[in-house]
Design a protein around this motif. Structure first.
Motif, PDB file in Angstrom:
ATOM      1  N   VAL A  39      72.535   4.601  73.135  1.00  0.00           N
ATOM      2  CA  VAL A  39      72.870   5.321  74.369  1.00  0.00           C
ATOM      3  C   VAL A  39      73.600   6.615  74.025  1.00  0.00           C
ATOM      4  O   VAL A  39      74.350   6.680  73.057  1.00  0.00           O
ATOM      5  CB  VAL A  39      73.770   4.485  75.312  1.00  0.00           C
ATOM      6  N   ASN A  40      73.344   7.641  74.846  1.00  0.00           N
ATOM      7  CA  ASN A  40      74.039   8.911  74.722  1.00  0.00           C
ATOM      8  C   ASN A  40      75.132   8.953  75.784  1.00  0.00           C
ATOM      9  O   ASN A  40      74.850   8.939  76.979  1.00  0.00           O
ATOM     10  CB  ASN A  40      73.038  10.065  74.922  1.00  0.00           C
ATOM     11  N   LEU A  41      76.383   8.962  75.336  1.00  0.00           N
ATOM     12  CA  LEU A  41      77.530   8.986  76.246  1.00  0.00           C
ATOM     13  C   LEU A  41      77.969  10.428  76.460  1.00  0.00           C
ATOM     14  O   LEU A  41      78.191  11.154  75.502  1.00  0.00           O
ATOM     15  CB  LEU A  41      78.697   8.196  75.651  1.00  0.00           C
ATOM     16  N   LYS A  42      78.086  10.817  77.721  1.00  0.00           N
ATOM     17  CA  LYS A  42      78.611  12.143  78.052  1.00  0.00           C
ATOM     18  C   LYS A  42      79.730  11.960  79.063  1.00  0.00           C
ATOM     19  O   LYS A  42      79.555  11.257  80.066  1.00  0.00           O
ATOM     20  CB  LYS A  42      77.516  13.026  78.658  1.00  0.00           C
ATOM     21  N   LEU A  43      80.850  12.613  78.814  1.00  0.00           N
ATOM     22  CA  LEU A  43      82.000  12.431  79.701  1.00  0.00           C
ATOM     23  C   LEU A  43      81.666  12.867  81.126  1.00  0.00           C
ATOM     24  O   LEU A  43      82.064  12.216  82.091  1.00  0.00           O
ATOM     25  CB  LEU A  43      83.191  13.250  79.197  1.00  0.00           C
ATOM     26  N   CYS A  63      77.183  15.832  75.144  1.00  0.00           N
ATOM     27  CA  CYS A  63      77.946  16.791  75.954  1.00  0.00           C
ATOM     28  C   CYS A  63      76.998  17.547  76.867  1.00  0.00           C
ATOM     29  O   CYS A  63      75.785  17.442  76.746  1.00  0.00           O
ATOM     30  CB  CYS A  63      78.688  17.786  75.068  1.00  0.00           C
ATOM     31  N   MET A  64      77.570  18.297  77.809  1.00  0.00           N
ATOM     32  CA  MET A  64      76.839  19.292  78.579  1.00  0.00           C
ATOM     33  C   MET A  64      77.088  20.643  77.897  1.00  0.00           C
ATOM     34  O   MET A  64      77.779  20.712  76.884  1.00  0.00           O
ATOM     35  CB  MET A  64      77.349  19.333  80.026  1.00  0.00           C
ATOM     36  N   ILE A  65      76.548  21.714  78.467  1.00  0.00           N
ATOM     37  CA  ILE A  65      77.054  23.032  78.100  1.00  0.00           C
ATOM     38  C   ILE A  65      78.449  23.085  78.697  1.00  0.00           C
ATOM     39  O   ILE A  65      78.614  23.055  79.921  1.00  0.00           O
ATOM     40  CB  ILE A  65      76.180  24.161  78.701  1.00  0.00           C
TER      41      ILE A  65
END
Ligand SMILES: [Mg+2]
Length: 342
Positions: A254-258, A285-287
């Protein structure tokens, strides 16, 4: 405790180059920076809204005025989720993220420690971050890959979902034979396309493939996983901590992004659940500015892969303090998230 205040401002951040994925290409990213102040200590957080998760600059700015009381006791991390839920409906993950980030930053600064120490995380080196080659003309993508490899990046991530994905993968593998090649289809492939691409990816020694199929297609992902030599990682299929266990039957990781999970505390819960379910974990992350990246980096040492180049792609990062050597990010040592406003 003394009087608390919560303030915010939205800055339009710009990528140095237009940044393209399967769904869109943009070069301007509105990001809302939250500052929580109490007893002379400031904690900061960033909201990086993404339309795919139902947020815009307007929804972030609209919901923040409802939330300041939620940080009444910044040390009560367990209660923060309930206090946020009491003040707003479901959703708004990047606005929640900004508040969680500000609470943890405030607490860490109040005791003069890096946030990752306060979160109880080990001082392990961070996995090397990938650097993104965004969708563009093939020659331009070759140039991006060549230049990144020349700068010392050893892991590249390429965004796919074009009508010539096979040519892109083969071109980049030829251009940068020594790098780890990670592929992100951003939910753009059909099942037959994805099945064909698995062979292309295996031949190109791809390290992993992110989100080949639509977010809701767990059956399709489970079938792909059954025949894939390349690990399959969920990104768009993961919106909430509560999704993690169900994804374990369809994905390898899984890719975790805050910004999509609701902040560093939610991401840490997702990380623990993912490990318990036997999933590999990418910290993504996002940009976003170096503030958001620093918060993600706090958790990245406990992950298998890092994809934290969001701030490296910016022309006007408003935060400073992260030390990069190509794709290798040093653990921040300053208090809180370890970055400061320029
Ligand atoms: Mg992705």
């Amino acid at each position: 405790m003394g009087a608390l205040s919560l303030s915010w401002e939205t800055l339009e951040l710009h990528t140095a180059q237009p940044f393209g994925i399967a769904r869109w290409t943009h070069s301007v990213y509105p990001r809302t920076f939250v500052t929580f102040t109490q007893d002379g200590v400031r904690g900061q957080g960033e909201a990086a809204p993404n339309a795919f998760y139902g947020e815009t600059r307007a929804t972030v700015e609209g919901v923040l005025p409802l939330l300041s009381g939620a940080l009444e006791d910044p040390w009560d991390w367990d209660g923060l989720g309930a206090r946020l839920a009491a003040r707003m409906p479901q959703g708004h993950p990047s606005a929640r993220c900004a508040l969680e980030m500000a609470a943890v930053d405030w607490c860490a600064r109040a005791v003069g420690r890096p946030a990752w120490q306060l979160l109880g995380l080990s001082p392990l080196p961070l996995p090397e971050s990938s650097y993104t080659v965004s969708i563009a003309a093939l020659d331009d993508m070759r140039r991006q890959a060549r230049e990144a490899a020349a700068r010392g990046h050893r892991a590249l991530k390429v965004k796919l979902g074009t009508d010539h994905d096979e040519a892109i993968v083969e071109a980049l593998r030829g251009e940068a034979p020594g790098v780890a090649l990670r592929v992100d289809a951003n939910a753009a492939w059909t099942r037959p396309q994805a099945r064909r691409m698995l062979d292309v990816l295996a031949a190109a020694r791809a390290e992993l493939v992110e989100q080949p199929l639509a977010a809701g297609d767990l059956e399709g992902h489970a079938a792909l996983r059954g025949v894939s030599a390349v690990p399959i990682v969920a990104d768009e299929s993961l919106h909430h901590v509560g999704d993690v266990l169900a994804l374990a039957r369809a994905f390898d990781g899984v890719n975790l992004k805050l910004a999509k999970l609701g902040g560093p505390l939610q991401a840490l819960r997702a990380l623990r659940l993912a490990r318990a379910a036997g999933l590999q974990v990418m910290m993504g992350c996002m940009i976003e500015s170096s503030l958001g990246i620093a918060a993600a980096a706090a958790l990245a040492g406990a992950c298998d892969w890092a994809d934290l180049d969001g701030a490296l792609l910016l022309a006007d990062d408003p935060y400073a303090g992260l030390e990069w050597t190509a794709g290798q990010l040093a653990r921040p040592v300053g208090p809180g998230w370890g970055v400061e406003r320029r």
